[in-house]
Design an enzyme around this catalytic site. Structure first.
Site, PDB file in Angstrom:
ATOM      1  N   THR A  98       0.840  -1.214   0.000  1.00 22.66           N
ATOM      2  CA  THR A  98       0.000   0.000   0.000  1.00 22.66           C
ATOM      3  C   THR A  98       0.870   1.258   0.000  1.00 22.66           C
ATOM      4  O   THR A  98       1.835   1.343   0.766  1.00 22.66           O
ATOM      5  CB  THR A  98      -0.890   0.004   1.264  1.00 22.66           C
ATOM      6  OG1 THR A  98      -1.595  -1.222   1.312  1.00 22.66           O
ATOM      7  CG2 THR A  98      -1.860   1.175   1.266  1.00 22.66           C
ATOM      8  N   HIS A 154       0.858   7.042 -14.094  1.00 23.05           N
ATOM      9  CA  HIS A 154       0.032   5.887 -13.728  1.00 23.05           C
ATOM     10  C   HIS A 154      -1.359   6.008 -14.341  1.00 23.05           C
ATOM     11  O   HIS A 154      -1.772   7.093 -14.760  1.00 23.05           O
ATOM     12  CB  HIS A 154      -0.110   5.774 -12.206  1.00 23.05           C
ATOM     13  CG  HIS A 154       1.100   5.209 -11.525  1.00 23.05           C
ATOM     14  ND1 HIS A 154       2.153   5.998 -11.142  1.00 23.05           N
ATOM     15  CD2 HIS A 154       1.433   3.937 -11.177  1.00 23.05           C
ATOM     16  CE1 HIS A 154       3.089   5.229 -10.578  1.00 23.05           C
ATOM     17  NE2 HIS A 154       2.674   3.984 -10.588  1.00 23.05           N
ATOM     18  N   LYS A 158      -5.513   5.753 -10.097  1.00 21.28           N
ATOM     19  CA  LYS A 158      -4.603   5.877  -8.941  1.00 21.28           C
ATOM     20  C   LYS A 158      -4.995   7.073  -8.070  1.00 21.28           C
ATOM     21  O   LYS A 158      -5.266   8.156  -8.591  1.00 21.28           O
ATOM     22  CB  LYS A 158      -3.150   5.990  -9.413  1.00 21.28           C
ATOM     23  CG  LYS A 158      -2.164   6.012  -8.253  1.00 21.28           C
ATOM     24  CD  LYS A 158      -0.769   5.598  -8.659  1.00 21.28           C
ATOM     25  CE  LYS A 158       0.216   5.675  -7.502  1.00 21.28           C
ATOM     26  NZ  LYS A 158      -0.116   4.714  -6.417  1.00 21.28           N
TER      27      LYS A 158
HETATM   28  N1  LIG Z   1       4.174  -1.633  -3.732  1.00 18.19           N
HETATM   29  C1  LIG Z   1       3.857  -2.039  -4.964  1.00 18.19           C
HETATM   30  O1  LIG Z   1       4.635  -2.741  -5.649  1.00 18.19           O
HETATM   31  C2  LIG Z   1       2.514  -1.668  -5.512  1.00 18.19           C
HETATM   32  C3  LIG Z   1       1.666  -0.934  -4.753  1.00 18.19           C
HETATM   33  N2  LIG Z   1       0.396  -0.664  -5.172  1.00 18.19           N
HETATM   34  C4  LIG Z   1      -0.468   0.014  -4.224  1.00 18.19           C
HETATM   35  O2  LIG Z   1      -1.423  -0.926  -3.752  1.00 18.19           O
HETATM   36  C5  LIG Z   1      -2.609  -0.238  -3.367  1.00 18.19           C
HETATM   37  C6  LIG Z   1      -3.818  -0.861  -4.060  1.00 18.19           C
HETATM   38  O3  LIG Z   1      -3.725  -0.652  -5.442  1.00 18.19           O
HETATM   39  P1  LIG Z   1      -4.845  -1.225  -6.435  1.00 18.19           P
HETATM   40  O4  LIG Z   1      -4.955  -2.706  -6.298  1.00 18.19           O
HETATM   41  O5  LIG Z   1      -4.559  -0.635  -7.758  1.00 18.19           O
HETATM   42  O6  LIG Z   1      -6.148  -0.524  -5.825  1.00 18.19           O
HETATM   43  P2  LIG Z   1      -7.652  -1.050  -5.801  1.00 18.19           P
HETATM   44  O7  LIG Z   1      -8.487   0.102  -5.377  1.00 18.19           O
HETATM   45  O8  LIG Z   1      -7.968  -1.736  -7.096  1.00 18.19           O
HETATM   46  O9  LIG Z   1      -7.637  -2.177  -4.664  1.00 18.19           O
HETATM   47  C7  LIG Z   1      -7.658  -1.947  -3.271  1.00 18.19           C
HETATM   48  C8  LIG Z   1      -8.589  -2.967  -2.681  1.00 18.19           C
HETATM   49  O10 LIG Z   1      -8.501  -2.928  -1.255  1.00 18.19           O
HETATM   50  C9  LIG Z   1      -9.827  -2.937  -0.752  1.00 18.19           C
HETATM   51  N3  LIG Z   1      -9.909  -2.411   0.591  1.00 18.19           N
HETATM   52  C10 LIG Z   1      -9.806  -1.123   0.993  1.00 18.19           C
HETATM   53  N4  LIG Z   1     -10.006  -1.040   2.318  1.00 18.19           N
HETATM   54  C11 LIG Z   1     -10.246  -2.305   2.763  1.00 18.19           C
HETATM   55  C12 LIG Z   1     -10.531  -2.870   4.030  1.00 18.19           C
HETATM   56  N5  LIG Z   1     -10.619  -2.111   5.131  1.00 18.19           N
HETATM   57  N6  LIG Z   1     -10.720  -4.197   4.124  1.00 18.19           N
HETATM   58  C13 LIG Z   1     -10.627  -4.978   3.037  1.00 18.19           C
HETATM   59  N7  LIG Z   1     -10.384  -4.501   1.786  1.00 18.19           N
HETATM   60  C14 LIG Z   1     -10.187  -3.178   1.663  1.00 18.19           C
HETATM   61  C15 LIG Z   1     -10.610  -2.103  -1.754  1.00 18.19           C
HETATM   62  O11 LIG Z   1     -11.990  -2.284  -1.594  1.00 18.19           O
HETATM   63  P3  LIG Z   1     -12.979  -1.049  -2.004  1.00 18.19           P
HETATM   64  O12 LIG Z   1     -12.844  -0.927  -3.494  1.00 18.19           O
HETATM   65  O13 LIG Z   1     -14.310  -1.534  -1.535  1.00 18.19           O
HETATM   66  O14 LIG Z   1     -12.477   0.151  -1.274  1.00 18.19           O
HETATM   67  C16 LIG Z   1     -10.064  -2.683  -3.056  1.00 18.19           C
HETATM   68  O15 LIG Z   1     -10.697  -3.884  -3.429  1.00 18.19           O
HETATM   69  C17 LIG Z   1      -2.366   1.231  -3.723  1.00 18.19           C
HETATM   70  O16 LIG Z   1      -1.915   1.906  -2.568  1.00 18.19           O
HETATM   71  C18 LIG Z   1      -1.261   1.159  -4.777  1.00 18.19           C
HETATM   72  O17 LIG Z   1      -0.515   2.321  -4.878  1.00 18.19           O
HETATM   73  C19 LIG Z   1      -0.046  -1.078  -6.384  1.00 18.19           C
HETATM   74  C20 LIG Z   1       0.772  -1.799  -7.211  1.00 18.19           C
HETATM   75  C21 LIG Z   1       2.140  -2.144  -6.853  1.00 18.19           C
HETATM   76  O1  LIG Z   2      -1.179   2.341  -7.808  1.00 19.05           O
HETATM   77  C1  LIG Z   2      -0.502   1.685  -8.632  1.00 19.05           C
HETATM   78  O2  LIG Z   2      -1.000   1.164  -9.638  1.00 19.05           O
HETATM   79  C2  LIG Z   2       0.933   1.504  -8.354  1.00 19.05           C
HETATM   80  N1  LIG Z   2       1.372   1.934  -7.208  1.00 19.05           N
HETATM   81  C3  LIG Z   2       2.702   1.844  -6.737  1.00 19.05           C
HETATM   82  C4  LIG Z   2       3.242   3.234  -6.523  1.00 19.05           C
HETATM   83  O3  LIG Z   2       2.545   4.084  -5.949  1.00 19.05           O
HETATM   84  O4  LIG Z   2       4.394   3.493  -6.899  1.00 19.05           O
HETATM   85  C5  LIG Z   2       3.578   0.938  -7.549  1.00 19.05           C
HETATM   86  C6  LIG Z   2       3.271   0.870  -9.007  1.00 19.05           C
HETATM   87  O5  LIG Z   2       3.921   1.907  -9.659  1.00 19.05           O
HETATM   88  C7  LIG Z   2       1.785   0.803  -9.325  1.00 19.05           C
END
Ligand SMILES: NC(=O)C1=CN([C@@H]2O[C@H](COP(=O)(O)OP(=O)(O)OC[C@H]3O[C@@H](n4cnc5c(N)ncnc54)[C@H](OP(=O)(O)O)[C@@H]3O)[C@@H](O)[C@H]2O)C=CC1
Ligand SMILES: O=C(O)C1=N[C@H](C(=O)O)C[C@H](O)C1
Length: 267
Positions: A98, A154, A158
């Site tokens: 996250t 992105h 996002k």
């Molecule tokens: N570190 C890395 O390599 C990467 C990091 N990320 C990060 O990951 C995070 C998620 O990205 P992404 O998958 O695109 O986002 P999404 O919004 O597609 O997914 C997040 C999910 O988490 C759920 N969620 C939120 N709060 C809760 C809770 N309290 N309990 C259970 N589920 C919950 C959301 O549900 P709802 O839709 O109902 O809110 C949603 O299904 C972001 O912060 C992103 O920047 C992404 C890719 C790579």
């Molecule tokens: O939200 C995304 O999609 C991603 N989030 C991460 C970030 O905030 O850097 C990693 C990746 O770039 C995808």
């Protein structure tokens, strides 16, 4: 290793379910979504497009955490802080992808890491973590006559900016220069900004379409420019990195780790 995916219905949640199912020695032990989610009760494998895995999506994280070895968490800051407390109670590995966490959220993760093994990184891919090492080295080599700018793009969905990766790369540049990012960071420019302050590390954010994640660090000097870039083409790279992080942390003592620990990239 028995792993739970939280945020199972999200873009990354579905990728993580697939990555766990494909990883040798790993099983999906649970899939969690928030109360009221339409995904509740659905089979996690079907949700991820890989056929039934016999794991229904639930809204009761602790009941899944207690008999698991680790949790993969790419959700939202408030959810991650709450999951960290539960993972610490269950004494399991917590992999945090996250982004957009505040200083206070980070303090709470640090507190949870007295009991849990937490691996946190703004980017779980091998490529970006290698790039961070290169950025550190280039920043340490070049003087302040080279201005450092971090550019990221992105997808339109996002919600946080600058991206976690952009901040990770900015931190690497600041470390290389032996300065604090908090004192040199410029994340917005609008209107009459005045000339660039020497030593600042600038961030520029683009959002649009379905871009998985593009990052460039530009070193702009007198009459020449160096650009170091990474382009993510598939979210599977982050999901595979997260599973690798969980496997790495399995036998480690409680603490807060990064992907450079997992990948053996720490100098
Ligand atoms: N570190 C890395 O390599 C990467 C990091 N990320 C990060 O990951 C995070 C998620 O990205 P992404 O998958 O695109 O986002 P999404 O919004 O597609 O997914 C997040 C999910 O988490 C759920 N969620 C939120 N709060 C809760 C809770 N309290 N309990 C259970 N589920 C919950 C959301 O549900 P709802 O839709 O109902 O809110 C949603 O299904 C972001 O912060 C992103 O920047 C992404 C890719 C790579
Ligand atoms: O939200 C995304 O999609 C991603 N989030 C991460 C970030 O905030 O850097 C990693 C990746 O770039 C995808």
């Amino acid at each position: 290793m028995k792993l739970v995916v939280v945020g199972a219905e999200g873009r990354m949640g579905r990728m993580l379910i697939r990555a766990v199912a494909e990883a040798e020695g790993c099983t999906l032990h649970g899939a969690i979504e928030r109360p009221g989610s339409p995904a509740l009760g659905q089979d996690a494998g079907r949700l991820a497009g890989i056929g039934d895995l016999g794991v229904p999506v639930s809204d009761d994280p602790l009941s899944r955490f207690v008999a698991a070895d680790g949790v993969l968490d790419f959700t939202a800051p408030a959810a991650t802080v709450a999951f960290a407390e539960l993972a610490a109670q269950a004494r399991i590995v917590h992999v945090v992808g996250t982004t957009g966490l505040s200083a206070d959220d980070l303090k709470r993760l640090e507190a949870a890491s007295y009991h849990a093994r937490i691996v946190r990184s703004g980017n779980m891919s091998l490529g970006v973590n290698l790039l961070a090492g290169l950025v550190r080295k280039v920043a340490a080599t070049l003087g302040e006559e080279f201005d450092i700018e971090v550019l990221e793009m992105h997808h339109r969905m996002k919600v946080d900016a600058p991206s976690g990766t952009a901040l990770l790369l900015g931190e690497a540049a600041a470390e290389g220069r032996r300065v604090a990012l908090a004192e040199t960071r410029v994340s917005t420019r609008d209107g009459h900004t005045g000339a660039r302050r020497p030593g600042d590390i600038g961030f520029a954010t683009l959002r649009g379409g379905s871009v998985v994640g593009d990052h460039s660090v530009i070193f702009a000097g007198p009459s020449e420019r160096i650009t170091l870039s990474h382009h993510a083409e598939d979210r599977a790279i982050f999901a595979r990195g997260a599973v690798r992080a969980a496997q790495w942390a399995f036998d480690k003592p409680p603490g807060l780790y990064g992907m450079d620990d997992v990948l053996g990239l720490r100098d």
